[in-house]
Design a protein around this motif. Structure first.
Motif, PDB file in Angstrom:
ATOM      1  N   ALA A  29      -1.150  -3.933  -6.578  1.00  0.00           N
ATOM      2  CA  ALA A  29      -1.356  -2.486  -6.701  1.00  0.00           C
ATOM      3  C   ALA A  29      -2.727  -2.094  -6.154  1.00  0.00           C
ATOM      4  CB  ALA A  29      -1.221  -2.058  -8.163  1.00  0.00           C
ATOM      5  N   ILE A  30      -3.751  -2.854  -6.503  1.00  0.00           N
ATOM      6  CA  ILE A  30      -5.101  -2.547  -6.019  1.00  0.00           C
ATOM      7  C   ILE A  30      -5.173  -2.726  -4.501  1.00  0.00           C
ATOM      8  CG2 ILE A  30      -7.535  -3.236  -6.098  1.00  0.00           C
ATOM      9  CD1 ILE A  30      -7.003  -3.968  -9.095  1.00  0.00           C
ATOM     10  N   THR A  31      -4.540  -3.766  -3.982  1.00  0.00           N
ATOM     11  CA  THR A  31      -4.500  -3.985  -2.533  1.00  0.00           C
ATOM     12  C   THR A  31      -3.818  -2.803  -1.845  1.00  0.00           C
ATOM     13  OG1 THR A  31      -4.432  -6.383  -2.843  1.00  0.00           O
ATOM     14  CG2 THR A  31      -3.684  -5.543  -0.710  1.00  0.00           C
ATOM     15  N   HIS A  32      -2.710  -2.361  -2.385  1.00  0.00           N
ATOM     16  CA  HIS A  32      -1.979  -1.217  -1.824  1.00  0.00           C
ATOM     17  C   HIS A  32      -2.845   0.045  -1.851  1.00  0.00           C
ATOM     18  CE1 HIS A  32       1.703   0.956  -0.783  1.00  0.00           C
ATOM     19  NE2 HIS A  32       1.358   1.861  -1.694  1.00  0.00           N
ATOM     20  N   LEU A  33      -3.594   0.222  -2.916  1.00  0.00           N
ATOM     21  CA  LEU A  33      -4.443   1.407  -3.053  1.00  0.00           C
ATOM     22  C   LEU A  33      -5.566   1.457  -2.020  1.00  0.00           C
ATOM     23  CD1 LEU A  33      -4.579   1.541  -6.923  1.00  0.00           C
ATOM     24  CD2 LEU A  33      -3.727   3.367  -5.424  1.00  0.00           C
ATOM     25  N   ALA A  34      -5.952   0.333  -1.461  1.00  0.00           N
ATOM     26  CA  ALA A  34      -7.012   0.324  -0.445  1.00  0.00           C
ATOM     27  C   ALA A  34      -6.681   1.274   0.696  1.00  0.00           C
ATOM     28  CB  ALA A  34      -7.230  -1.091   0.094  1.00  0.00           C
ATOM     29  N   PHE A  35      -5.409   1.383   1.015  1.00  0.00           N
ATOM     30  CA  PHE A  35      -4.988   2.223   2.138  1.00  0.00           C
ATOM     31  C   PHE A  35      -4.880   3.698   1.771  1.00  0.00           C
ATOM     32  CE2 PHE A  35      -3.733  -2.032   3.150  1.00  0.00           C
ATOM     33  CZ  PHE A  35      -4.108  -2.153   4.475  1.00  0.00           C
ATOM     34  N   TYR A  36      -4.871   4.007   0.494  1.00  0.00           N
ATOM     35  CA  TYR A  36      -4.690   5.386   0.053  1.00  0.00           C
ATOM     36  C   TYR A  36      -5.927   5.999  -0.596  1.00  0.00           C
ATOM     37  CZ  TYR A  36       0.147   4.836   1.229  1.00  0.00           C
ATOM     38  OH  TYR A  36       1.305   4.624   1.930  1.00  0.00           O
ATOM     39  N   CYS A  37      -6.774   5.155  -1.199  1.00  0.00           N
ATOM     40  CA  CYS A  37      -7.951   5.719  -1.876  1.00  0.00           C
ATOM     41  C   CYS A  37      -9.259   5.229  -1.274  1.00  0.00           C
ATOM     42  CB  CYS A  37      -7.904   5.440  -3.368  1.00  0.00           C
ATOM     43  SG  CYS A  37      -8.113   3.719  -3.830  1.00  0.00           S
TER      44      CYS A  37
END
Length: 111
Positions: free
Chosen positions: A84-92
């Motif tokens: 989830a944190i890895t995925h968030l790198a691209f959005y936040c």
């Protein structure tokens, strides 16, 4: 400040602040964790994932220490939270995700 019942451990908010901000302790214990987290339309696991995402996106890493552990108690596994944190790198943003991942590494290494 909410009274600690006999034999009951003080809440995290009570431990952190004592009687300094009785209103904030009340809202944290009774409203946020007593009512909001117990609403039935989302489970605790989903609420934890949303909370970790919001804290990561906002750069609130101090609060992540507690909420990553709480997310594990609520059924999320370490790999799901890391993903989830890895995925968030691209959005936040990369810096916020890197800071969140550093906290996750610390939390998951100690427990």
């Amino acid at each position: 400040m909410p009274d600690t019942k006999a034999g009951q451990e003080p809440s995290g908010a009570q431990k952190m602040f004592g009687e300094f901000p009785p209103g904030l302790v009340h809202f944290t214990d009774d409203v946020l964790f007593g009512e909001v987290w117990k609403r039935s339309d989302l489970g605790a696991k989903e609420r934890s994932l949303i909370t970790v995402a919001a804290l990561t996106a906002g750069g609130n890493t101090d609060q992540l220490v507690f909420h990553l552990g709480y997310a594990r108690q609520n059924g999320l596994i370490k790999t799901e939270l890391i993903e989830a944190i890895t995925h968030l790198a691209f959005y936040c943003g990369w810096p916020k995700a890197m800071a969140a991942m550093a906290v996750a590494k610390q939390v998951f290494s100690s427990g």
